[in-house]
Design a protein around this motif. Structure first.
Motif, PDB file in Angstrom:
ATOM      1  N   LEU A  39       3.200   8.620   7.903  1.00  9.22           N
ATOM      2  CA  LEU A  39       2.890   7.306   8.467  1.00  9.22           C
ATOM      3  C   LEU A  39       3.618   6.229   7.674  1.00  9.22           C
ATOM      4  O   LEU A  39       3.603   6.251   6.445  1.00  9.22           O
ATOM      5  CB  LEU A  39       1.382   7.045   8.403  1.00  9.22           C
ATOM      6  CG  LEU A  39       0.920   5.645   8.809  1.00  9.22           C
ATOM      7  CD1 LEU A  39       1.148   5.403  10.301  1.00  9.22           C
ATOM      8  CD2 LEU A  39      -0.556   5.454   8.458  1.00  9.22           C
ATOM      9  N   HIS A  40       4.243   5.308   8.386  1.00  3.87           N
ATOM     10  CA  HIS A  40       4.894   4.153   7.769  1.00  3.87           C
ATOM     11  C   HIS A  40       4.287   2.899   8.379  1.00  3.87           C
ATOM     12  O   HIS A  40       4.275   2.742   9.598  1.00  3.87           O
ATOM     13  CB  HIS A  40       6.407   4.180   8.049  1.00  3.87           C
ATOM     14  CG  HIS A  40       7.112   2.942   7.619  1.00  3.87           C
ATOM     15  ND1 HIS A  40       8.004   2.278   8.431  1.00  3.87           N
ATOM     16  CD2 HIS A  40       7.057   2.218   6.477  1.00  3.87           C
ATOM     17  CE1 HIS A  40       8.482   1.227   7.796  1.00  3.87           C
ATOM     18  NE2 HIS A  40       7.916   1.165   6.608  1.00  3.87           N
ATOM     19  N   THR A  41       3.736   2.028   7.532  1.00  8.02           N
ATOM     20  CA  THR A  41       3.245   0.729   7.995  1.00  8.02           C
ATOM     21  C   THR A  41       4.039  -0.355   7.295  1.00  8.02           C
ATOM     22  O   THR A  41       4.368  -0.232   6.109  1.00  8.02           O
ATOM     23  CB  THR A  41       1.749   0.527   7.694  1.00  8.02           C
ATOM     24  OG1 THR A  41       1.528   0.635   6.304  1.00  8.02           O
ATOM     25  CG2 THR A  41       0.900   1.548   8.419  1.00  8.02           C
ATOM     26  N   ARG A  42       4.359  -1.392   8.049  1.00  4.39           N
ATOM     27  CA  ARG A  42       5.117  -2.503   7.479  1.00  4.39           C
ATOM     28  C   ARG A  42       4.691  -3.781   8.176  1.00  4.39           C
ATOM     29  O   ARG A  42       4.610  -3.832   9.401  1.00  4.39           O
ATOM     30  CB  ARG A  42       6.607  -2.304   7.683  1.00  4.39           C
ATOM     31  CG  ARG A  42       7.447  -3.423   7.111  1.00  4.39           C
ATOM     32  CD  ARG A  42       8.918  -3.244   7.429  1.00  4.39           C
ATOM     33  NE  ARG A  42       9.692  -4.310   6.862  1.00  4.39           N
ATOM     34  CZ  ARG A  42       9.799  -5.512   7.392  1.00  4.39           C
ATOM     35  NH1 ARG A  42       9.193  -5.786   8.514  1.00  4.39           N
ATOM     36  NH2 ARG A  42      10.511  -6.443   6.805  1.00  4.39           N
ATOM     37  N   ALA A  43       4.408  -4.812   7.403  1.00  2.00           N
ATOM     38  CA  ALA A  43       4.101  -6.128   7.959  1.00  2.00           C
ATOM     39  C   ALA A  43       5.155  -7.101   7.480  1.00  2.00           C
ATOM     40  O   ALA A  43       5.476  -7.139   6.284  1.00  2.00           O
ATOM     41  CB  ALA A  43       2.717  -6.593   7.516  1.00  2.00           C
ATOM     42  N   ASP A  44       5.722  -7.878   8.427  1.00  2.00           N
ATOM     43  CA  ASP A  44       6.677  -8.890   7.995  1.00  2.00           C
ATOM     44  C   ASP A  44       5.914 -10.123   7.500  1.00  2.00           C
ATOM     45  O   ASP A  44       4.681 -10.148   7.515  1.00  2.00           O
ATOM     46  CB  ASP A  44       7.684  -9.225   9.106  1.00  2.00           C
ATOM     47  CG  ASP A  44       7.057  -9.914  10.301  1.00  2.00           C
ATOM     48  OD1 ASP A  44       5.936 -10.456  10.201  1.00  2.00           O
ATOM     49  OD2 ASP A  44       7.714  -9.921  11.364  1.00  2.00           O
ATOM     50  N   HIS A  81      -3.296   0.299   6.229  1.00  2.44           N
ATOM     51  CA  HIS A  81      -2.620   1.586   6.042  1.00  2.44           C
ATOM     52  C   HIS A  81      -3.616   2.622   5.521  1.00  2.44           C
ATOM     53  O   HIS A  81      -3.684   3.738   6.048  1.00  2.44           O
ATOM     54  CB  HIS A  81      -1.447   1.432   5.071  1.00  2.44           C
ATOM     55  CG  HIS A  81      -0.720   2.696   4.806  1.00  2.44           C
ATOM     56  ND1 HIS A  81       0.374   3.082   5.550  1.00  2.44           N
ATOM     57  CD2 HIS A  81      -0.938   3.687   3.907  1.00  2.44           C
ATOM     58  CE1 HIS A  81       0.795   4.250   5.108  1.00  2.44           C
ATOM     59  NE2 HIS A  81       0.023   4.630   4.105  1.00  2.44           N
ATOM     60  N   ASP A  82      -4.392   2.261   4.513  1.00  4.91           N
ATOM     61  CA  ASP A  82      -5.372   3.195   3.949  1.00  4.91           C
ATOM     62  C   ASP A  82      -6.399   3.624   4.996  1.00  4.91           C
ATOM     63  O   ASP A  82      -6.779   4.803   5.068  1.00  4.91           O
ATOM     64  CB  ASP A  82      -6.092   2.569   2.754  1.00  4.91           C
ATOM     65  CG  ASP A  82      -5.167   2.356   1.572  1.00  4.91           C
ATOM     66  OD1 ASP A  82      -4.087   2.986   1.524  1.00  4.91           O
ATOM     67  OD2 ASP A  82      -5.523   1.538   0.700  1.00  4.91           O
ATOM     68  N   ILE A  83      -6.856   2.681   5.817  1.00  6.76           N
ATOM     69  CA  ILE A  83      -7.836   3.006   6.869  1.00  6.76           C
ATOM     70  C   ILE A  83      -7.222   3.974   7.876  1.00  6.76           C
ATOM     71  O   ILE A  83      -7.848   4.960   8.268  1.00  6.76           O
ATOM     72  CB  ILE A  83      -8.326   1.719   7.560  1.00  6.76           C
ATOM     73  CG1 ILE A  83      -9.163   0.886   6.590  1.00  6.76           C
ATOM     74  CG2 ILE A  83      -9.108   2.046   8.827  1.00  6.76           C
ATOM     75  CD1 ILE A  83      -9.457  -0.519   7.082  1.00  6.76           C
ATOM     76  N   LEU A  84      -5.985   3.708   8.296  1.00  5.38           N
ATOM     77  CA  LEU A  84      -5.320   4.584   9.263  1.00  5.38           C
ATOM     78  C   LEU A  84      -5.153   5.994   8.710  1.00  5.38           C
ATOM     79  O   LEU A  84      -5.376   6.975   9.425  1.00  5.38           O
ATOM     80  CB  LEU A  84      -3.960   4.004   9.659  1.00  5.38           C
ATOM     81  CG  LEU A  84      -4.015   2.797  10.572  1.00  5.38           C
ATOM     82  CD1 LEU A  84      -2.627   2.178  10.720  1.00  5.38           C
ATOM     83  CD2 LEU A  84      -4.567   3.186  11.928  1.00  5.38           C
ATOM     84  N   VAL A  85      -4.763   6.105   7.455  1.00  4.28           N
ATOM     85  CA  VAL A  85      -4.604   7.433   6.857  1.00  4.28           C
ATOM     86  C   VAL A  85      -5.943   8.167   6.844  1.00  4.28           C
ATOM     87  O   VAL A  85      -6.021   9.354   7.183  1.00  4.28           O
ATOM     88  CB  VAL A  85      -4.003   7.342   5.442  1.00  4.28           C
ATOM     89  CG1 VAL A  85      -4.083   8.686   4.720  1.00  4.28           C
ATOM     90  CG2 VAL A  85      -2.560   6.862   5.519  1.00  4.28           C
TER      91      VAL A  85
END
Length: 93
Positions: A39-44, A81-85
């Motif tokens: 999983l890759h999460t990124r916020a601009d 990200h932690d919640i999604l994982v």
């Protein structure tokens, strides 16, 4: 890069390998993918959140169904990200 920018970068982009539940994870490009995934999460800086997954070790990324999302604060991306994982990581017995 300033210390504040480094801190935001650390909070706004993360990668984690996980095992999804049966049925896998739904993507826009190829439908459900299964097996060991990353999983890759990124916020601009505006809080636009990008969520992508790929087979662990593969080159090609897929967009999670429903993305992109808008965060109130880009610094929340790390917690999300932690919640999604936690939600997606469900190895089967």
């Amino acid at each position: 890069m300033s210390e504040a920018q480094n801190a935001q970068s650390e909070h706004s982009e993360r990668f984690t390998t996980f095992k999804p539940p049966r049925g896998g994870v739904m993507t826009k490009e190829v439908g459900a993918i299964t097996g060991e995934l990353e999983l890759h999460t990124r916020a601009d800086e505006d809080g636009v959140l990008t969520l992508r997954v790929r087979y662990a070790g593969a080159d090609e990324w897929y967009t999670l169904e429903g993305a992109p999302y808008q965060l109130y604060d880009a610094r929340d991306a790390g917690v999300l990200h932690d919640i999604l994982v936690e939600l997606l990581h469900r190895p089967q017995p």
